[in-house]
Design a protein around this motif. Sequence first.
Motif, PDB file in Angstrom:
ATOM      1  N   LEU A   1       0.613  10.586  -5.482  1.00  0.00           N
ATOM      2  CA  LEU A   1       1.323  10.124  -6.674  1.00  0.00           C
ATOM      3  C   LEU A   1       2.382  11.154  -7.022  1.00  0.00           C
ATOM      4  CD1 LEU A   1       1.684   8.277  -9.173  1.00  0.00           C
ATOM      5  CD2 LEU A   1      -0.114   9.625 -10.293  1.00  0.00           C
TER       6      LEU A   1
ATOM      7  N   ILE B   1      -6.050   2.036  -9.668  1.00  0.00           N
ATOM      8  CA  ILE B   1      -5.682   2.005  -8.250  1.00  0.00           C
ATOM      9  C   ILE B   1      -6.618   2.961  -7.525  1.00  0.00           C
ATOM     10  CG2 ILE B   1      -3.797   2.167  -6.599  1.00  0.00           C
ATOM     11  CD1 ILE B   1      -1.839   1.966  -8.895  1.00  0.00           C
TER      12      ILE B   1
ATOM     13  N   PRO C   1      -9.929   7.549  -8.183  1.00  0.00           N
ATOM     14  CA  PRO C   1      -8.944   7.552  -7.093  1.00  0.00           C
ATOM     15  C   PRO C   1      -9.087   8.799  -6.226  1.00  0.00           C
ATOM     16  CG  PRO C   1      -7.904   7.018  -9.193  1.00  0.00           C
ATOM     17  CD  PRO C   1      -9.299   7.457  -9.506  1.00  0.00           C
TER      18      PRO C   1
ATOM     19  N   LEU D   1      -2.651   0.197  -3.652  1.00  0.00           N
ATOM     20  CA  LEU D   1      -1.616   1.173  -3.335  1.00  0.00           C
ATOM     21  C   LEU D   1      -2.234   2.512  -2.944  1.00  0.00           C
ATOM     22  CD1 LEU D   1       1.512   0.993  -3.443  1.00  0.00           C
ATOM     23  CD2 LEU D   1       1.405   2.109  -5.670  1.00  0.00           C
ATOM     24  N   GLU D   2      -1.689   3.125  -1.898  1.00  0.00           N
ATOM     25  CA  GLU D   2      -2.149   4.439  -1.446  1.00  0.00           C
ATOM     26  C   GLU D   2      -1.110   5.524  -1.696  1.00  0.00           C
ATOM     27  OE1 GLU D   2      -3.153   4.075   2.659  1.00  0.00           O
ATOM     28  OE2 GLU D   2      -4.604   2.455   2.319  1.00  0.00           O
TER      29      GLU D   2
ATOM     30  N   LEU E   1      -7.211  10.929  -5.106  1.00  0.00           N
ATOM     31  CA  LEU E   1      -5.901  11.579  -5.164  1.00  0.00           C
ATOM     32  C   LEU E   1      -5.929  12.922  -4.449  1.00  0.00           C
ATOM     33  CD1 LEU E   1      -4.715  10.704  -8.760  1.00  0.00           C
ATOM     34  CD2 LEU E   1      -3.377  10.382  -6.684  1.00  0.00           C
TER      35      LEU E   1
ATOM     36  N   LEU F   1       2.582   6.353  -3.872  1.00  0.00           N
ATOM     37  CA  LEU F   1       3.577   5.951  -4.866  1.00  0.00           C
ATOM     38  C   LEU F   1       4.468   7.135  -5.192  1.00  0.00           C
ATOM     39  CD1 LEU F   1       4.804   3.974  -6.929  1.00  0.00           C
ATOM     40  CD2 LEU F   1       3.072   4.748  -8.567  1.00  0.00           C
TER      41      LEU F   1
ATOM     42  N   LEU G   1      -2.943   3.504 -13.968  1.00  0.00           N
ATOM     43  CA  LEU G   1      -2.936   4.157 -12.652  1.00  0.00           C
ATOM     44  C   LEU G   1      -4.347   4.415 -12.157  1.00  0.00           C
ATOM     45  CD1 LEU G   1      -0.002   6.703 -13.042  1.00  0.00           C
ATOM     46  CD2 LEU G   1      -0.113   4.857 -11.368  1.00  0.00           C
TER      47      LEU G   1
ATOM     48  N   ASN H   1       0.819  -1.216   0.000  1.00  0.00           N
ATOM     49  CA  ASN H   1       0.000   0.000   0.000  1.00  0.00           C
ATOM     50  C   ASN H   1       0.855   1.270   0.000  1.00  0.00           C
ATOM     51  OD1 ASN H   1       0.760   0.506   2.740  1.00  0.00           O
ATOM     52  ND2 ASN H   1      -0.955  -0.730   3.467  1.00  0.00           N
ATOM     53  N   ARG H   2       2.172   1.109   0.110  1.00  0.00           N
ATOM     54  CA  ARG H   2       3.065   2.262   0.060  1.00  0.00           C
ATOM     55  C   ARG H   2       4.376   1.864  -0.622  1.00  0.00           C
ATOM     56  NH1 ARG H   2       3.870   7.173   3.024  1.00  0.00           N
ATOM     57  NH2 ARG H   2       6.038   7.834   2.956  1.00  0.00           N
TER      58      ARG H   2
ATOM     59  N   LEU I   1      -5.452   5.150  -4.460  1.00  0.00           N
ATOM     60  CA  LEU I   1      -4.266   5.998  -4.574  1.00  0.00           C
ATOM     61  C   LEU I   1      -4.541   7.417  -4.088  1.00  0.00           C
ATOM     62  CD1 LEU I   1      -1.321   5.846  -5.531  1.00  0.00           C
ATOM     63  CD2 LEU I   1      -2.091   6.601  -7.781  1.00  0.00           C
TER      64      LEU I   1
END
Length: 249
Positions: free
Chosen positions: A87, A81, A109, A60-61, A111, A63, A78, A36-37, A84
């Motif tokens: 990013l 995810i 996401p 993944l949270e 984001l 990246l 992407l 996740n990271r 996420l």
Amino acid sequence: MSGTLPEWLHDMPLLKLDLSHNNINGSIPKLPLTLNRVDLSHNYILGPVPQNIGDMVPTLEFLSLADSLINDLIPNSLRKIVTLTILDLSKNMLFGNLPQCWGDSREIPPLWVMKFSSNKLSGIIPSSIGHLSELGWLHVNNNSLYGELPLGLRNCTSLIVLDLGENGFSRNIPGWIEGLESLRILRLHMNMFNGKIPSQLCQLLVLRIIDLANNNLERTIPRCFGNLTGMVLDESSRAEFRQNGRLTA
């Protein structure tokens, strides 16, 4: 640490992988499904971001692949995810367009931070970016992006930092920018914006930093800029000001 990332990494049930600030080279191998990271920033990693990264690490949270030697296109996967939040692909050699995919899925996401600065990206900002309603930090500075700012960007009402500097954006600075009421840093440095500075900028009452230098703007600075009380730096805001300065560097 130096050398390449081992293939057996994929078989480890890791939640977090932080190998930042090393001398790691080679390409990105297949990563554990459980991550996740991932922070591989400040290395010498070569090659592309895996095109199937959305299937490789679907939960993944975080990246960060910043400040490396990654090239090729930004993968559309992407958007798969859906967890996420942060990013960071800044300071690489990515080329091509920004992904057009942010509105192609029912699950968008969440984001909060998106950094593509200091790459070799071109084209326009896709209007689908307006679907990222929780976006707080957008950095696409120091690329070769162009065109006018997409209307969809006005839907990103959570934006705190908007950095579009060192590109080829043109036309007028849009008046709808007044709707970004949370905006504290607006950086349009070194573009090709023309016309007058819109008085709607005066509605951004929490704005702390504005950079319109090196454009083709004309006429006078709006008198209402004197009402931008968010630019008055008192003792209570100095710590926050310094923190924002570090995060935008």
